[in-house]
Design a protein around this motif. Structure first.
Motif, PDB file in Angstrom:
ATOM      1  N   LYS A 375       0.810  -1.097  -0.057  1.00 52.94           N
ATOM      2  CA  LYS A 375      -0.006  -0.052   0.008  1.00 52.94           C
ATOM      3  C   LYS A 375       0.885   1.193   0.192  1.00 52.94           C
ATOM      4  O   LYS A 375       0.702   2.287  -0.833  1.00 52.94           O
ATOM      5  N   GLY A 379       1.886   1.711  -3.779  1.00 53.60           N
ATOM      6  CA  GLY A 379       0.765   2.411  -4.178  1.00 53.60           C
ATOM      7  C   GLY A 379      -0.443   1.526  -4.427  1.00 53.60           C
ATOM      8  O   GLY A 379      -1.107   2.060  -5.442  1.00 53.60           O
ATOM      9  N   GLN A 381      -3.958  -0.203  -4.173  1.00 57.13           N
ATOM     10  CA  GLN A 381      -5.262  -0.074  -3.525  1.00 57.13           C
ATOM     11  C   GLN A 381      -5.528  -1.215  -2.684  1.00 57.13           C
ATOM     12  O   GLN A 381      -5.183  -2.536  -3.307  1.00 57.13           O
ATOM     13  N   GLU A 382      -5.908  -1.037  -1.309  1.00 58.85           N
ATOM     14  CA  GLU A 382      -5.934  -2.403  -0.543  1.00 58.85           C
ATOM     15  C   GLU A 382      -7.094  -3.281  -0.995  1.00 58.85           C
ATOM     16  O   GLU A 382      -7.080  -4.466  -1.143  1.00 58.85           O
ATOM     17  N   ASP A 384      -7.878  -4.036  -3.997  1.00 60.59           N
ATOM     18  CA  ASP A 384      -7.259  -4.891  -5.319  1.00 60.59           C
ATOM     19  C   ASP A 384      -6.577  -5.962  -4.774  1.00 60.59           C
ATOM     20  O   ASP A 384      -6.208  -7.108  -5.594  1.00 60.59           O
ATOM     21  N   ARG A 390      -5.750  -8.943   3.335  1.00 59.95           N
ATOM     22  CA  ARG A 390      -6.472  -7.769   3.853  1.00 59.95           C
ATOM     23  C   ARG A 390      -7.001  -8.203   5.287  1.00 59.95           C
ATOM     24  O   ARG A 390      -7.692  -7.173   6.017  1.00 59.95           O
ATOM     25  N   SER A 427     -10.173  -6.926  -9.912  1.00 61.58           N
ATOM     26  CA  SER A 427      -8.945  -5.869  -9.572  1.00 61.58           C
ATOM     27  C   SER A 427      -8.151  -5.798 -10.743  1.00 61.58           C
ATOM     28  O   SER A 427      -8.051  -6.801 -11.446  1.00 61.58           O
ATOM     29  N   TRP A 429      -5.105  -5.526 -10.348  1.00 64.93           N
ATOM     30  CA  TRP A 429      -3.615  -5.948  -9.888  1.00 64.93           C
ATOM     31  C   TRP A 429      -3.551  -7.436 -10.004  1.00 64.93           C
ATOM     32  O   TRP A 429      -4.446  -8.204  -9.766  1.00 64.93           O
TER      33      TRP A 429
END
Length: 570
Positions: A375, A379, A381-382, A384, A390, A427, A429
């Protein structure tokens, strides 16, 4: 991920450990342990064990090991000192007689024979039953093993075909209990999913559960219960010998005793402490009563001695509780991730050392670290990221040990992460080689720090009890390379026979099965001991005549129960 690995290395710098800091920590641990032994009410607790096995004990003993998941019952035969020829003939037969066709050469325990051993899972319904029902089931299991031995004796399958009228028994019980003597224990609320909450006499419960199996058979030679419609486990199997409880202990002390027996007869080897690094961590070690608070001395019914203060007893250190936190804080070992984990735990501030070292927490610690790196540094996004990164406690230590740590590179780990920790649907990512490598690095550093802290604690505890001499003058000297004296007086090298091996008996899934943990811990121990031995002469520095060896206690629970029964009966 940034191509420059310096970004990751800088981020993970708070996790780094080196021999200099660990040596300082070991010294401060030693001072802290001495203080806790004299002052703490919940650490450095006395057990009734005043004598470790001599290695000379002989005899055949019934042994029971009750844990949170399984019950194990079997016979442990202690063989004492044996010749090399005798040793070649010793076998371990967990599920049969000495003459079973399935003989196995017992390499790990060459002076112990195990026979008629059986194990049962503890059903959830048993955990929720009343104490009498649980121990009736335990009594049935004990009777099943004893009956196997009686039948083998009648058929001449045992070397000694005489079954005594009373069998001495050792018990390992991995639950909270209060003991004032070796053969007695008061059971406290058990936890681990068991509903028993009353303070009960453990020995009486065990004997009562077995007692109906010692009733004489009817005139036709068959026990009345055998003719009933009761389930097999509830019937009297046949007339069986009575039991006599010789020793009751916990799993940590049993681990210590099991290895103490096997190394006792080896030249220049002596078991010095017991260690558990699994879901949690703990240690036991012999200490003099004089080093404990007087209230702790009064808890036990000890044999008469000319000078009671010189008596040694095995102490349960509970070394993870918060009394050991000050050295960790002072030397900067506690990171922001440790504090986050601590604050979210069931008992914040209670066991800081365990949160940093034990298997229950290493996975969560790695999750907190890698989540922040992805994060804040990359950079991402949590939302994703994979759900296991999480959610609290969703990345387990077992996953790190079986999937992440064994992988030799991010390239090899990548397909497993894509399969087992996939990104959420939608996502943008996906795992890359560099991110897989980042997780590998975090897993390695978390393991390495844990192993280093355990090593420092071992050195500190051995220093606390006087097994090692820890001198502050031997800590890092900035004027010398690597903190080691630049000139050590030349002496004749010591023979290997002049070195005493201090054996640390260990058990637990983390130290046994997490890749590289055991080797890393042993390497740190060797480096720390080398520093302590780097000053003075062979005569002035007794650390030069010591080595510290980690030795696994395989099945230490059931073996230790038998060994302590033998020690009590000797």
């Amino acid at each position: 991920m940034a191509e420059n690995p310096a970004v990751l290395n800088a981020f993970l710098r708070p996790l780094s450990v080196d021999t200099d800091r660990l040596q300082r920590l070991a010294h401060q641990f030693a001072t802290t342990y001495r203080y806790l032994a004299l002052n703490s009410n919940d650490q450095f607790l006395p057990t009734p064990i005043t004598t470790l096995p001599s290695g000379q004990e002989r005899g055949r003993f019934l042994a029971i090991d009750l844990g949170g998941t399984n019950l194990r019952v079997g016979f442990i035969e202690l063989l004492g000192d044996i010749t090399d020829r005798d040793q070649q003939d010793i076998v371990a037969v967990p599920n049969g007689s000495h003459n079973s066709r399935d003989k196995l050469i017992n390499v790990d325990q060459p002076r112990i024979r195990r026979t008629f051993e059986k194990a049962w899972p503890i059903g959830e319904h048993l955990k929720m039953d009343k104490a009498e029902d649980l121990f009736a089931w335990i009594g049935d299991c004990i009777a099943e093993v004893v009956a196997d031995s009686v039948r083998a004796s009648r058929h001449g399958e045992l070397e000694d075909d005489v079954i005594p009228g009373e069998l001495p028994m050792g018990v390992t019980f991995s639950f909270p209990m209060i003991q004032h003597s070796l053969a007695e224990a008061t059971l406290m609320p058990m936890g681990k999913g068991f509903a028993i909450t009353s303070n009960l006499n453990l020995g009486k419960l065990l004997l009562a559960g077995y007692e109906r199996h010692i009733a004489p058979p009817s005139s036709n030679g068959i026990s009345p219960d055998a003719q009933s419609n009761k389930p097999a486990k509830r019937r009297k199997i046949e007339k069986l010998p009575r039991l006599k409880i010789a020793a009751i202990t916990n799993d940590t002390v049993a681990t210590l005793a099991s290895v103490a027996y096997t190394v006792k007869s080896r030249p220049n080897s002596r078991v010095a402490m017991g260690l558990i690094v699994g879901t949690g961590t703990n240690a036991t070690i012999p200490m003099k009563l004089a080093d404990l608070h007087p209230s702790k001395q009064n808890q036990l019914h000890l044999p008469q001695a000319d000078c009671l203060e010189d008596v040694e007893i095995v102490v349960n250190t509970e070394w993870t509780i918060n009394g050991t936190a000050p050295p960790l804080k002072k030397l900067g070992f506690i990171t922001k991730w440790d504090r986050i984990l601590d604050e979210a735990s069931e008992a914040p501030g209670f066991q800081p050392f365990e949160y940093m070292t034990a298997g229950r927490y290493l996975g969560e610690l790695a999750r907190l670290i890698i989540l922040e790196f992805f994060k804040e540094e990359l950079g991402i996004q949590e939302i994703d990221l994979p759900v296991n990164l999480r959610q609290r406690n969703a990345l387990t230590t077992a996953f790190l040990a079986t999937v992440v740590a064994p992988s030799r590179s991010g390239v090899l780990l990548l397909p497993q992460l894509c399969e087992l920790l996939p990104a959420p649907k939608g996502s943008g990512w996906q795992w890359s080689v560099n991110e897989a490598e980042a997780l590998r690095t975090v897993a390695r550093l978390v393991q390495r720090r844990s192993a280093g802290l355990i090593a420092a604690a071992i050195i500190g505890l051995l220093g606390c009890t006087g097994e090692l001499e820890l001198n502050e003058e031997r800590t890092l000297d900035p004027s010398t390379p690597n903190g080691v004296a630049s000139h050590i007086p030349e002496e004749e090298p010591m023979l290997r026979t002049d070195i005493e091996d201090l054996v640390v008996a260990y058990t637990g899934g983390t130290i046994s099965r997490y890749p590289q943990f055991l080797g890393t811990c042993q390497n740190f121990i060797d480096e720390l001991l080398s520093r302590e031995a780097s000053h003075g002469t062979n005569e002035s520095n007794k650390n030069r005549k010591k080595s510290i060896i980690l030795k696994e206690a395989v099945d230490g629970g059931i073996i230790g129960a038998g060994v302590l029964a033998g020690t009590a009966c000797a």
